[in-house]
Design an enzyme around this catalytic site. Structure first.
Site, PDB file in Angstrom:
ATOM      1  CG  ASP A 147      -1.478   5.544   3.317  1.00  0.00           C
ATOM      2  OD1 ASP A 147      -1.850   5.252   2.176  1.00  0.00           O
ATOM      3  OD2 ASP A 147      -2.189   6.186   4.111  1.00  0.00           O
ATOM      4  CG  ASP A 148       0.369   8.755   1.331  1.00  0.00           C
ATOM      5  OD1 ASP A 148       0.318   8.677   0.100  1.00  0.00           O
ATOM      6  OD2 ASP A 148      -0.645   8.638   2.059  1.00  0.00           O
ATOM      7  CG  HIS A 180      -7.921   3.719   0.633  1.00  0.00           C
ATOM      8  ND1 HIS A 180      -7.275   3.244  -0.464  1.00  0.00           N
ATOM      9  CD2 HIS A 180      -7.000   4.436   1.335  1.00  0.00           C
ATOM     10  CE1 HIS A 180      -6.014   3.653  -0.438  1.00  0.00           C
ATOM     11  NE2 HIS A 180      -5.817   4.382   0.640  1.00  0.00           N
ATOM     12  CD  GLU A 232      -8.662   6.405   4.309  1.00  0.00           C
ATOM     13  OE1 GLU A 232      -7.711   7.127   4.618  1.00  0.00           O
ATOM     14  OE2 GLU A 232      -9.149   6.399   3.156  1.00  0.00           O
ATOM     15  CG  HIS A 246      -1.943   1.063   1.272  1.00  0.00           C
ATOM     16  ND1 HIS A 246      -3.256   0.850   1.642  1.00  0.00           N
ATOM     17  CD2 HIS A 246      -1.870   2.386   0.986  1.00  0.00           C
ATOM     18  CE1 HIS A 246      -3.928   1.988   1.592  1.00  0.00           C
ATOM     19  NE2 HIS A 246      -3.098   2.948   1.201  1.00  0.00           N
TER      20      HIS A 246
HETATM   21  P1  IMP Z   1      -1.242   9.408  -6.546  1.00  0.00           P
HETATM   22  O1  IMP Z   1      -2.448   8.538  -6.786  1.00  0.00           O
HETATM   23  O2  IMP Z   1       0.034   8.771  -6.993  1.00  0.00           O
HETATM   24  O3  IMP Z   1      -1.426  10.781  -7.119  1.00  0.00           O
HETATM   25  O4  IMP Z   1      -1.068   9.545  -4.967  1.00  0.00           O
HETATM   26  C1  IMP Z   1      -1.736  10.500  -4.182  1.00  0.00           C
HETATM   27  C2  IMP Z   1      -3.200  10.157  -4.047  1.00  0.00           C
HETATM   28  O5  IMP Z   1      -3.359   8.972  -3.257  1.00  0.00           O
HETATM   29  C3  IMP Z   1      -4.004  11.200  -3.278  1.00  0.00           C
HETATM   30  O6  IMP Z   1      -4.424  12.234  -4.125  1.00  0.00           O
HETATM   31  C4  IMP Z   1      -5.173  10.390  -2.730  1.00  0.00           C
HETATM   32  O7  IMP Z   1      -6.182  10.243  -3.708  1.00  0.00           O
HETATM   33  C5  IMP Z   1      -4.564   9.028  -2.515  1.00  0.00           C
HETATM   34  N1  IMP Z   1      -4.223   8.809  -1.093  1.00  0.00           N
HETATM   35  C6  IMP Z   1      -3.034   8.922  -0.497  1.00  0.00           C
HETATM   36  N2  IMP Z   1      -3.123   8.619   0.813  1.00  0.00           N
HETATM   37  C7  IMP Z   1      -4.395   8.299   1.046  1.00  0.00           C
HETATM   38  C8  IMP Z   1      -5.123   7.853   2.214  1.00  0.00           C
HETATM   39  O8  IMP Z   1      -4.601   7.717   3.324  1.00  0.00           O
HETATM   40  N3  IMP Z   1      -6.450   7.629   2.034  1.00  0.00           N
HETATM   41  C9  IMP Z   1      -7.074   7.753   0.842  1.00  0.00           C
HETATM   42  N4  IMP Z   1      -6.430   8.144  -0.266  1.00  0.00           N
HETATM   43  C10 IMP Z   1      -5.111   8.409  -0.167  1.00  0.00           C
HETATM   44 ZN    ZN Z   2      -3.799   4.916   1.185  1.00  0.00          ZN
END
Ligand code: IMP
Ligand code: ZN
Length: 347
Positions: free
Chosen positions: A287-288, A203, A206, A16
């Protein structure tokens, strides 16, 4: 070997990780330099302090979704997206990850189409898989705050690219700001993807929304992300918890993400404990990692310390995660052998 080194050396499985949330400070600096050198619009007003959400940050979960636009402005060309993908995968590799599923929402930008977005990530992953020991796969993201027609277009692309590159594009996932959009509107897209053989992750839970949690679990996704508000003592109901315990959907657990966004008050009260004790498959993920300034080895370390897991139990988490990857069975077997070999030597 101390615990820190053990967590780094343990071959780990990341399931993730959002690409644009995973950009490290050094990757962002590199991208900023690329934009400055290539004569694109000035990106000098990008602030890392705003991008990173540390412990005790005053922003709430909804505010946290604003930070992704900072990363998006640095991945708007195919060249920048390729650099972002490759540098992020290199960092996971350096952190001892043996398998990563990177997820991202394809977007149209002034410099590329959604089609080119997927294509760029696929090509970048092929290069990394040929060059490094890490194995990477791509899970295409649908953002629940976007219109259903956008979800349909992205699903079509995911299906097309899974047919073309089945060894790279393996799944479709639902993410984005949980207070916006309704899962039921996206069900037809996810049904179609499932029928075409794509694996599904959602997801889920949350925020407190037991009705949505039940319909997501009844959809029988291959995995869910977070699962924060499912257990009754974390905002779920007897019904949501009983459903999860019955079907035992594997859960992607993101400890630091949940604590830093204040979805969970502190590590010690994280729902990992109830899930682990109920033998629901738990998958430790970041996650991030850029936003929350973490790494997968750090998440394993926090998990061991908070829940008092010894090395064998910790390594078993990585081993069990192999069962739930979206890649083919021969990859599963290869990863299991690698982790079992590590356990034999270090536990
Ligand atoms: P991307 O899809 O590579 O642009 O990554 C960033 C995107 O991931 C964000 O704009 C959110 O849509 C999604 N995202 C990142 N972290 C979370 C989370 O904890 N919950 C839900 N969506 C997330
Ligand atoms: Zn996520």
């Amino acid at each position: 070997m101390d615990m820190h080194t053990f967590c780094r050396k343990l071959p780990k499985i990341e399931l993730h990780a959002h690409l644009n949330g995973s950009l490290s400070k050094s990757t962002m600096l590199h991208l900023k330099r690329y934009f400055a050198d290539s004569g694109f619009e000035d990106k000098s007003n990008i602030f890392f302090d705003e991008f990173q959400i540390g412990a005790g940050d005053s922003r709430n979960l909804s505010d946290c979704f604003q930070v992704f636009s900072i990363a998006h402005s640095l991945t708007s060309t195919p060249e920048a997206l390729e650099m972002a993908t490759q540098m992020t995968l290199e960092e996971f590799n350096d952190d001892g990850c043996c398998y990563v599923e990177l997820r991202s929402t394809p977007r149209d930008t002034p410099y590329m189409t959604k089609h080119q977005y997927i294509d760029t990530i696929v090509k970048s992953m092929q290069k990394i898989n040929a060059r490094l020991s890490i194995i990477s796969r791509f899970v295409v993201s649908v953002n629940r705050s976007h219109h259903v027609s956008e979800a349909e277009a992205i699903t079509n692309l995911a299906i097309e690219y899974n047919k073309k590159y089945p060894d790279i594009v393996v799944g479709l996932e639902l993410s984005g700001e949980p207070t916006i959009g309704r899962f039921e509107d996206f069900v037809p897209s996810f049904v179609r993807a499932k029928e075409c053989g794509l694996k599904i992750s959602l997801h889920c839970g949350e925020i407190c929304n037991s009705e949505e949690v039940i319909s997501m679990l009844n959809f029988k996704p291959d995995r869910i992300g977070h699962g924060t508000c499912i257990h009754p003592s974390h905002g779920g109901t007897e019904d949501t918890w009983a459903t999860l315990c019955k079907i035992k959907t594997p859960v992607e657990i993101c400890l630091t993400s949940n604590v830093n966004t204040k979805s969970t008050p502190k590590y010690a009260s994280h729902h990992f404990k109830e899930f682990y004790n109920a033998e629901i498959p738990v998958l430790i993920c970041t996650d991030d990692k850029g936003v929350f300034e973490t790494s997968l080895s750090q998440e394993y370390g926090i998990c061991a310390e908070t829940f008092d897991l010894d090395r064998t139990k910790l390594a078993r988490l990585a081993l069990n995660a192999c069962q739930h990857i979206f890649a083919e069975d021969n990859v599963k077997r290869k990863l299991m052998t690698q982790i079992l070999n590590f356990i034999d030597h270090h536990c």
